[in-house]
Design a protein around this motif. Structure first.
Motif, PDB file in Angstrom:
ATOM      1  N   THR A   1       0.833  -1.206   0.000  1.00 53.84           N
ATOM      2  CA  THR A   1       0.000   0.000   0.000  1.00 53.84           C
ATOM      3  C   THR A   1       0.866   1.254   0.000  1.00 53.84           C
ATOM      4  O   THR A   1       0.618   2.194  -0.754  1.00 53.84           O
ATOM      5  CB  THR A   1      -0.953   0.005   1.215  1.00 53.84           C
ATOM      6  OG1 THR A   1      -1.807  -1.135   1.116  1.00 53.84           O
ATOM      7  CG2 THR A   1      -1.784   1.268   1.274  1.00 53.84           C
ATOM      8  N   GLN A   2       1.893   1.266   0.849  1.00 57.86           N
ATOM      9  CA  GLN A   2       2.810   2.411   0.894  1.00 57.86           C
ATOM     10  C   GLN A   2       3.547   2.558  -0.436  1.00 57.86           C
ATOM     11  O   GLN A   2       3.770   3.666  -0.909  1.00 57.86           O
ATOM     12  CB  GLN A   2       3.813   2.266   2.042  1.00 57.86           C
ATOM     13  CG  GLN A   2       3.206   2.296   3.414  1.00 57.86           C
ATOM     14  CD  GLN A   2       2.659   3.649   3.811  1.00 57.86           C
ATOM     15  OE1 GLN A   2       2.163   4.424   2.993  1.00 57.86           O
ATOM     16  NE2 GLN A   2       2.734   3.948   5.088  1.00 57.86           N
TER      17      GLN A   2
ATOM     18  N   GLY B   1       4.647   5.459  -5.369  1.00 55.58           N
ATOM     19  CA  GLY B   1       4.711   5.476  -6.824  1.00 55.58           C
ATOM     20  C   GLY B   1       3.859   6.576  -7.432  1.00 55.58           C
ATOM     21  O   GLY B   1       4.227   7.182  -8.445  1.00 55.58           O
ATOM     22  N   ALA B   2       2.733   6.876  -6.805  1.00 50.35           N
ATOM     23  CA  ALA B   2       1.833   7.908  -7.315  1.00 50.35           C
ATOM     24  C   ALA B   2       2.247   9.321  -6.914  1.00 50.35           C
ATOM     25  O   ALA B   2       1.936  10.285  -7.619  1.00 50.35           O
ATOM     26  CB  ALA B   2       0.408   7.637  -6.814  1.00 50.35           C
ATOM     27  N   HIS B   3       2.937   9.454  -5.796  1.00 46.73           N
ATOM     28  CA  HIS B   3       3.234  10.780  -5.260  1.00 46.73           C
ATOM     29  C   HIS B   3       4.707  11.160  -5.322  1.00 46.73           C
ATOM     30  O   HIS B   3       5.056  12.270  -4.903  1.00 46.73           O
ATOM     31  CB  HIS B   3       2.719  10.891  -3.813  1.00 46.73           C
ATOM     32  CG  HIS B   3       1.243  10.811  -3.735  1.00 46.73           C
ATOM     33  ND1 HIS B   3       0.578   9.616  -3.544  1.00 46.73           N
ATOM     34  CD2 HIS B   3       0.290  11.746  -3.849  1.00 46.73           C
ATOM     35  CE1 HIS B   3      -0.726   9.839  -3.535  1.00 46.73           C
ATOM     36  NE2 HIS B   3      -0.930  11.121  -3.721  1.00 46.73           N
TER      37      HIS B   3
ATOM     38  N   ALA C   1       8.644  -2.645  -5.763  1.00 46.68           N
ATOM     39  CA  ALA C   1       7.826  -3.351  -6.757  1.00 46.68           C
ATOM     40  C   ALA C   1       6.464  -2.681  -6.924  1.00 46.68           C
ATOM     41  O   ALA C   1       6.009  -2.466  -8.053  1.00 46.68           O
ATOM     42  CB  ALA C   1       7.663  -4.814  -6.356  1.00 46.68           C
ATOM     43  N   ALA C   2       5.809  -2.339  -5.813  1.00 46.84           N
ATOM     44  CA  ALA C   2       4.490  -1.711  -5.887  1.00 46.84           C
ATOM     45  C   ALA C   2       4.555  -0.319  -6.508  1.00 46.84           C
ATOM     46  O   ALA C   2       3.628   0.109  -7.198  1.00 46.84           O
ATOM     47  CB  ALA C   2       3.853  -1.643  -4.493  1.00 46.84           C
ATOM     48  N   ALA C   3       5.671   0.385  -6.294  1.00 46.40           N
ATOM     49  CA  ALA C   3       5.848   1.724  -6.862  1.00 46.40           C
ATOM     50  C   ALA C   3       6.312   1.670  -8.315  1.00 46.40           C
ATOM     51  O   ALA C   3       6.395   2.695  -8.974  1.00 46.40           O
ATOM     52  CB  ALA C   3       6.852   2.517  -6.023  1.00 46.40           C
ATOM     53  N   ASN C   4       6.635   0.468  -8.783  1.00 46.53           N
ATOM     54  CA  ASN C   4       7.141   0.259 -10.136  1.00 46.53           C
ATOM     55  C   ASN C   4       8.508   0.923 -10.341  1.00 46.53           C
ATOM     56  O   ASN C   4       8.769   1.529 -11.374  1.00 46.53           O
ATOM     57  CB  ASN C   4       6.132   0.738 -11.185  1.00 46.53           C
ATOM     58  CG  ASN C   4       6.373   0.105 -12.530  1.00 46.53           C
ATOM     59  OD1 ASN C   4       6.902  -1.002 -12.621  1.00 46.53           O
ATOM     60  ND2 ASN C   4       6.006   0.811 -13.583  1.00 46.53           N
TER      61      ASN C   4
END
Length: 128
Positions: free
Chosen positions: A16-17, A22-24, A48-51
């Protein structure tokens, strides 16, 4: 404790973090983490989640570190790097944030697992 891995909840929190990061942004060129199993896992899940393609750099000195040890690790970052992600432990990381961004408040008392701090510094070199 050094070899303890993340729980299922910890893995979800890291992902989630990572999505939020990744978005911010910003996208870090360097990811520092302690050598503990759970921080290495957290750093990998965040990236990985932030790409991000950055490979986390595990450092034994960041496990059970003092504020000075954390500062030393950040000060050693190459000046060409404009953003660093530090994945560590309480109370060390909250104490570092308290030292840099507050008037001595003890953030460690208010931090849950997976707390994320974002600090922006107006400096040209990490030694500053």
């Amino acid at each position: 404790d050094h070899e303890r891995v993340l729980t299922a909840r910890g893995r979800r929190q890291a992902e989630t973090q990572g999505l939020w990061l990744g978005a911010h942004g910003p996208r870090p060129a360097t990811v520092l983490c302690s050598s503990a199993a759970r921080t290495r896992e957290t750093a990998a899940l965040l990236a990985a989640a932030a790409n991000w393609t950055v490979e986390p750099c595990a450092q034994a000195t960041l496990y059970d570190a003092t504020v000075d040890a954390l500062l030393d690790a950040v000060r050693a970052v190459d000046d060409a790097v404009d953003a660093v992600l530090l994945v560590g432990h309480a109370p060390s990381v909250p104490a570092l944030v308290s030292a840099l961004a507050t008037r001595g408040d003890d953030l460690a008392l208010a931090c849950e697992p997976a707390t994320l701090f974002r600090l922006e510094c107006d400096c040209r070199r990490w030694t500053e």
